[in-house]
Design an enzyme around this catalytic site. Sequence first.
Site, PDB file in Angstrom:
ATOM      1  N   GLU A  57       0.803  -1.229   0.000  1.00 12.37           N
ATOM      2  CA  GLU A  57       0.000   0.000   0.000  1.00 12.37           C
ATOM      3  C   GLU A  57       0.830   1.271   0.000  1.00 12.37           C
ATOM      4  OE1 GLU A  57      -4.079  -1.461   2.058  1.00 12.37           O
ATOM      5  OE2 GLU A  57      -2.435  -0.994   3.440  1.00 12.37           O
TER       6      GLU A  57
HETATM    7  N1  IFG Z   1      -4.553  -4.004   4.280  1.00  9.77           N
HETATM    8  C1  IFG Z   1      -3.312  -3.552   4.917  1.00  9.77           C
HETATM    9  C2  IFG Z   1      -3.165  -3.861   6.397  1.00  9.77           C
HETATM   10  C3  IFG Z   1      -4.494  -3.783   7.151  1.00  9.77           C
HETATM   11  C4  IFG Z   1      -5.522  -4.637   6.443  1.00  9.77           C
HETATM   12  C5  IFG Z   1      -6.789  -4.739   7.263  1.00  9.77           C
HETATM   13  C6  IFG Z   1      -2.226  -5.557   3.983  1.00  9.77           C
HETATM   14  C7  IFG Z   1      -0.992  -6.178   3.401  1.00  9.77           C
HETATM   15  C8  IFG Z   1      -5.777  -4.068   5.076  1.00  9.77           C
HETATM   16  N2  IFG Z   1      -2.176  -4.209   4.211  1.00  9.77           N
HETATM   17  O1  IFG Z   1      -3.199  -6.226   4.226  1.00  9.77           O
HETATM   18  O2  IFG Z   1      -2.239  -2.947   6.979  1.00  9.77           O
HETATM   19  O3  IFG Z   1      -4.917  -2.451   7.265  1.00  9.77           O
HETATM   20  O4  IFG Z   1      -7.647  -5.744   6.760  1.00  9.77           O
END
Ligand code: IFG
Length: 499
Positions: free
Chosen positions: A289
């Site tokens: 992200e």
């Molecule tokens: N995606 C984010 C996490 C977390 C997650 C919550 C990943 C690799 C959503 N990154 O999953 O930091 O916020 O479900």
Amino acid sequence: MDHFELTEDTPIEVAGGSPEGRRIAVWLAALIGNTVETTPAVREADEGSEGAVHLDIDPASTDLGAEAYEIDVSRSAVSVRAATATGLFYGVQTLRHLLPPSVEYTAAYPRPLRLPVGTIRDAPRFPWRGLMLDVSRHFLPVDDVKRFIDHLALYKMNRLHLHLSDDQGWRIEIPEWPNLTEHGGRTEVGGHPGGYYTTAEYAELVAYADSRFVTIVPEIDVPGHTNAALASYPELNCDGVAPDLFTGTAVGFSSLCTANELTYRFLDDVIRVISGLTSGPYFHVGGDEVETLSEAEYTAFVERVQDIVTRYGKRMVGWDEIATADLRSGSIVQLWRPLWPGPGAEVSEGRAAAAEVLREGLARALEAGAGVVLSPADRLYLDMKYDTATVLGLSWAGLVDVRTAYDWEVADVFGSIPESSIVGVEAPIWSETLGVLSDFEYMAFPRIAAVAELGWSAPERRSWGDFRSRLGAQADRWDVLGIRFRRSPGVPWSNGLHR
Ligand code: IFG
């Protein structure tokens, strides 16, 4: 049913000369000792005696793989054989499951313990059978992490991925950068006091995990998800200004200053210190992200961090965005973005885009000899709500009850990935909405058992119809262990009589 009766007079024998075997024998005696007058004696014996439980680590047992074991129970004797200590430990965990849930009590009155007569020969499908704890959004103290390590051991799971840093908190002491924890560890989501592991406490967790044959996989998430570090050191920020501590739940807004050489000295210190304390061969660099860098900046950064991780003798693991970089053989891509056709057009467009990047990047990564750990959010993210009534958790990847977590096969969506490249499965528990241990446990149980079986059992030996009845019988053991779990619909949960 023919059985072998275990009493306090049943000796636990271990073939001579194996300190690991003896340690496992003592562990089994203590477990049985919980529910008989005294703890059974542990003694050395190269051959099993009548009326005894015999444990044997025989490296010459080349018929058994690294984590395999063979159990033989007759009316007059029990034997567990393995080629390694890990295999023996897993054989003993299976004996534990063959014993009634009451064996988990620590001070019960004596009762007959019976093992059904029979032979079991068992080995895992994948070498990576893991769980991730996000101790950054909400911090979990050492004893709570140890309790999760015990949960992993119960289900023969062998990887605990600790998400040690994120926007909301830096959770591991780095002596050369004390403010990371003094300042960056102070708080957490919601603004409550946070916390962190000293280097000694982290080393204690690694040792505890090793004693249960669990490998700790430390994650320092970079270049994104770094507000806690950026808030701790102005010089880590491109503009030299430290942002405030962040106690919300947004993602994607932060990034280290990849153009700044100090960033790589910082990362060298962090990766060197943590790698030196970690017995396992993996270092997870996150990589997820990142919305503030170009693809060129991002991939160059990932490749530089991969060099640092390699310098300190570890294999780099990263979330699947890293698949766009040039990965070394032995690096591991953790697939997380949901790939099943999902609800809503925009979500499926996002999925389709992610799938395209992934497929293209992944193909190159696999050619380079990288491995893949499967953590599809719409199957294995245990912070996903069970159903619309679940108060805890999120739902951006969909609702995931235990059948959704269990009833899929790798080939369903990852058919393009050769089985030989799949290292295993891992279920992340993100903690934006989980404040205390029992919240984490409620989201983990019963789905952790589904993850364990996905990682351990061959596809042809798995079916929801069979699993659901075995799952229902686990409830008694979870009751005795004091685990608050969800009684998912469609599962014949046992009636709570702790046999
Ligand atoms: N995606 C984010 C996490 C977390 C997650 C919550 C990943 C690799 C959503 N990154 O999953 O930091 O916020 O479900």
